[in-house]
Design a protein around this motif. Structure first.
Motif, PDB file in Angstrom:
ATOM      1  N   LEU A  47       0.489  -1.173  -0.314  1.00  0.00           N
ATOM      2  CA  LEU A  47       0.061  -0.057  -0.045  1.00  0.00           C
ATOM      3  C   LEU A  47       1.083   1.089   0.171  1.00  0.00           C
ATOM      4  CD1 LEU A  47      -2.758  -1.375   2.923  1.00  0.00           C
ATOM      5  CD2 LEU A  47      -3.069  -1.662   0.601  1.00  0.00           C
ATOM      6  N   THR A  48       0.757   2.134  -0.997  1.00  0.00           N
ATOM      7  CA  THR A  48       1.486   3.188  -1.707  1.00  0.00           C
ATOM      8  C   THR A  48       0.858   4.702  -0.602  1.00  0.00           C
ATOM      9  OG1 THR A  48       2.669   1.923  -2.591  1.00  0.00           O
ATOM     10  CG2 THR A  48       3.510   4.316  -2.816  1.00  0.00           C
ATOM     11  N   GLY A 234      -6.399  -1.217  -8.061  1.00  0.00           N
ATOM     12  CA  GLY A 234      -6.178  -2.142  -8.813  1.00  0.00           C
ATOM     13  C   GLY A 234      -5.698  -1.451  -9.647  1.00  0.00           C
ATOM     14  N   VAL A 235      -4.257  -0.076  -9.291  1.00  0.00           N
ATOM     15  CA  VAL A 235      -4.109   0.088  -9.862  1.00  0.00           C
ATOM     16  C   VAL A 235      -2.676   0.053 -10.902  1.00  0.00           C
ATOM     17  CG1 VAL A 235      -2.419   2.403 -10.064  1.00  0.00           C
ATOM     18  CG2 VAL A 235      -4.070   2.533  -8.754  1.00  0.00           C
ATOM     19  N   GLU A 236      -2.857  -0.162 -12.309  1.00  0.00           N
ATOM     20  CA  GLU A 236      -1.937  -1.098 -13.625  1.00  0.00           C
ATOM     21  C   GLU A 236      -0.981  -0.136 -13.701  1.00  0.00           C
ATOM     22  OE1 GLU A 236      -4.471  -3.583 -15.036  1.00  0.00           O
ATOM     23  OE2 GLU A 236      -5.180  -4.177 -13.363  1.00  0.00           O
ATOM     24  N   THR A 237      -1.235   1.215 -14.082  1.00  0.00           N
ATOM     25  CA  THR A 237      -0.544   2.012 -14.811  1.00  0.00           C
ATOM     26  C   THR A 237       0.118   3.379 -14.613  1.00  0.00           C
ATOM     27  OG1 THR A 237      -2.099   3.271 -15.900  1.00  0.00           O
ATOM     28  CG2 THR A 237      -1.876   1.150 -17.224  1.00  0.00           C
ATOM     29  N   TYR A 256       0.821  -1.691 -10.275  1.00  0.00           N
ATOM     30  CA  TYR A 256       2.088  -0.963 -11.256  1.00  0.00           C
ATOM     31  C   TYR A 256       3.106  -0.826  -9.456  1.00  0.00           C
ATOM     32  CZ  TYR A 256       4.062   3.437 -12.093  1.00  0.00           C
ATOM     33  OH  TYR A 256       5.247   4.023 -12.195  1.00  0.00           O
ATOM     34  N   PHE A 257       2.612  -0.222  -8.136  1.00  0.00           N
ATOM     35  CA  PHE A 257       3.483  -0.380  -7.001  1.00  0.00           C
ATOM     36  C   PHE A 257       3.859  -1.397  -7.010  1.00  0.00           C
ATOM     37  CE2 PHE A 257       0.732   3.221  -8.317  1.00  0.00           C
ATOM     38  CZ  PHE A 257       1.849   4.353  -7.555  1.00  0.00           C
ATOM     39  N   GLY A 258       3.589  -2.579  -7.198  1.00  0.00           N
ATOM     40  CA  GLY A 258       4.102  -4.193  -5.961  1.00  0.00           C
ATOM     41  C   GLY A 258       2.919  -4.802  -6.269  1.00  0.00           C
ATOM     42  N   MET A 282       8.400  -6.040  -4.274  1.00  0.00           N
ATOM     43  CA  MET A 282       8.755  -6.788  -2.623  1.00  0.00           C
ATOM     44  C   MET A 282      10.643  -7.377  -3.413  1.00  0.00           C
ATOM     45  SD  MET A 282       5.621  -7.465  -0.710  1.00  0.00           S
ATOM     46  CE  MET A 282       4.483  -7.603  -1.491  1.00  0.00           C
ATOM     47  N   LEU A 283      10.054  -7.912  -4.238  1.00  0.00           N
ATOM     48  CA  LEU A 283      11.425  -9.235  -4.611  1.00  0.00           C
ATOM     49  C   LEU A 283      12.330  -8.263  -5.055  1.00  0.00           C
ATOM     50  CD1 LEU A 283       9.027 -11.005  -7.299  1.00  0.00           C
ATOM     51  CD2 LEU A 283       9.515 -11.502  -4.567  1.00  0.00           C
ATOM     52  N   ASP A 284      12.189  -6.764  -5.573  1.00  0.00           N
ATOM     53  CA  ASP A 284      13.739  -6.373  -5.442  1.00  0.00           C
ATOM     54  C   ASP A 284      14.093  -5.720  -3.973  1.00  0.00           C
ATOM     55  OD1 ASP A 284      12.909  -5.567  -8.173  1.00  0.00           O
ATOM     56  OD2 ASP A 284      11.169  -4.112  -7.169  1.00  0.00           O
TER      57      ASP A 284
END
Ligand code: C2E
Ligand code: MG
Ligand code: MG
Ligand code: MG
Length: 286
Positions: A47-48, A234-237, A256-258, A282-284
């Motif tokens: 959550l951003t 649901g933000v994808e772009t 888009y955020f994760g 998170m994988l980053d």
């Protein structure tokens, strides 16, 4: 006809049942042993905060690997678990697991856990939450409970009483899938709500659709009048993220955020997301 062919009543029943009902029975039967067989797991989606781009926490999302059916979506099995009552045991497992994981994260990362209406109406969920917070050591103000708009309005008197008990523990409450139910402004003002999550469906065509944008703007204004943050699901772009920031949305969540994935390791500090050329997952940082 099936009866004549197969003879027994059981076979008649089986063969005349439609595929959807058969699938439902397989799911319902599988749910009874899924907990004991360790078939559940949790994934975590970031959550951003906007506009800072700072991660503020994660939503825990349930995953089920059925021994013969493979992955089954929570959108399919949660409603069945609600009707069989299995959701109570499953929900307790989710709460314990998510709080145990989040207790290892540094301040200020928070954990959001979905609650079913059945947990609100048919269990002493406030007592369970208190017990789990105590057992895991997670500070109450780092737990957020997500309850759908539809669940809350089923019986407003009972829901309001339970939400007040939950709030008294020091946890926060978010309304999930907002816009898909029919809550009135009066209900929203009366309930002890700390966040509204706008359902993903409103974002789908908002980029090119003034009417859909107007709805988001209205919910943002509602959040300002209630003095609570509005999160868009649901933000994808990047375009959607930019639009939401322009409309005054204060939090975002989406691919888009994760994507939902493994939890960040204990003690991790996450980098700021907005302004990077690609979304940080998170994988980053794992
Ligand atoms: P929800 O609480 O609204 O969770 C958001 C759903 O949107 C998740 O689906 C998530 O994976 C998906 N999502 C996130 N970002 C995007 C995106 O950018 N694009 C698209 N297309 N989808 C995105 P998921 O994990 O399949 O969960 C579906 C629903 O099942 C949840 O909706 C929630 O209502 C329920 N659920 C999941 N876990 C639990 C749980 O532990 N307890 C209860 N009671 N319900 C749960
Ligand atoms: Mg949710
Ligand atoms: Mg939601
Ligand atoms: Mg939703």
């Amino acid at each position: 006809r099936a009866k004549a062919k197969f003879g027994t009543g059981v076979c008649f029943y089986e063969s005349s049942m439609n595929a959807a009902a058969r699938r439902r029975n397989v799911i319902a039967a599988g749910l009874r042993q899924a907990l004991a067989s360790n078939e559940f797991s949790l994934v975590y989606q970031v959550l951003t905060d906007l506009p800072s781009g700072q991660p503020i926490g994660y939503e825990a999302l349930l995953r089920w690997e059925h021994p013969t059916e493979g992955h089954v979506s929570p959108a399919e099995f949660i409603p069945i678990a609600e009707s069989t009552g299995d959701i109570l045991g499953i929900g307790e497992w989710v709460l314990r697991e998510a709080c145990t994981t989040a207790a290892g994260w540094p301040e200020p990362y928070r954990i959001a856990v979905n609650l079913s209406g059945v947990q609100i109406y048919q269990s002493a969920i406030d007592q369970l939450i208190a017990k789990v917070l105590h057992a895991t050591g997670l500070p109450a103000d780092r737990l957020e409970l997500e309850i759908t708009e539809t669940a809350i309005i089923e019986d407003k008197t009972v829901a309001l009483d339970m939400l007040r008990r939950i709030k008294a523990l020091g946890v926060t409450i978010a309304i999930d899938d907002f816009g898909t139910g029919h809550s009135s402004l009066g209900t929203l003002h009366a309930f002890p709500i700390d966040k509204i999550k706008i359902d993903r469906s409103f974002l789908l065509d908002a980029i090119n659709n003034a009417q859909a944008q107007a709805i988001i703007r209205t919910v943002v204004a509602l959040g300002q009048s209630l003095d609570i943050p509005i999160l868009a699901e649901g933000v994808e772009t990047p375009d959607q993220a930019e639009m939401l920031q322009r409309l005054g949305c204060s939090q975002v969540q989406g691919y888009y955020f994760g994507r939902p994935g493994p939890p960040p390791p204990p003690g991790t500090r996450l980098p700021t997301i907005v302004g990077q050329s690609r979304p940080v997952t998170m994988l980053d940082v794992a």
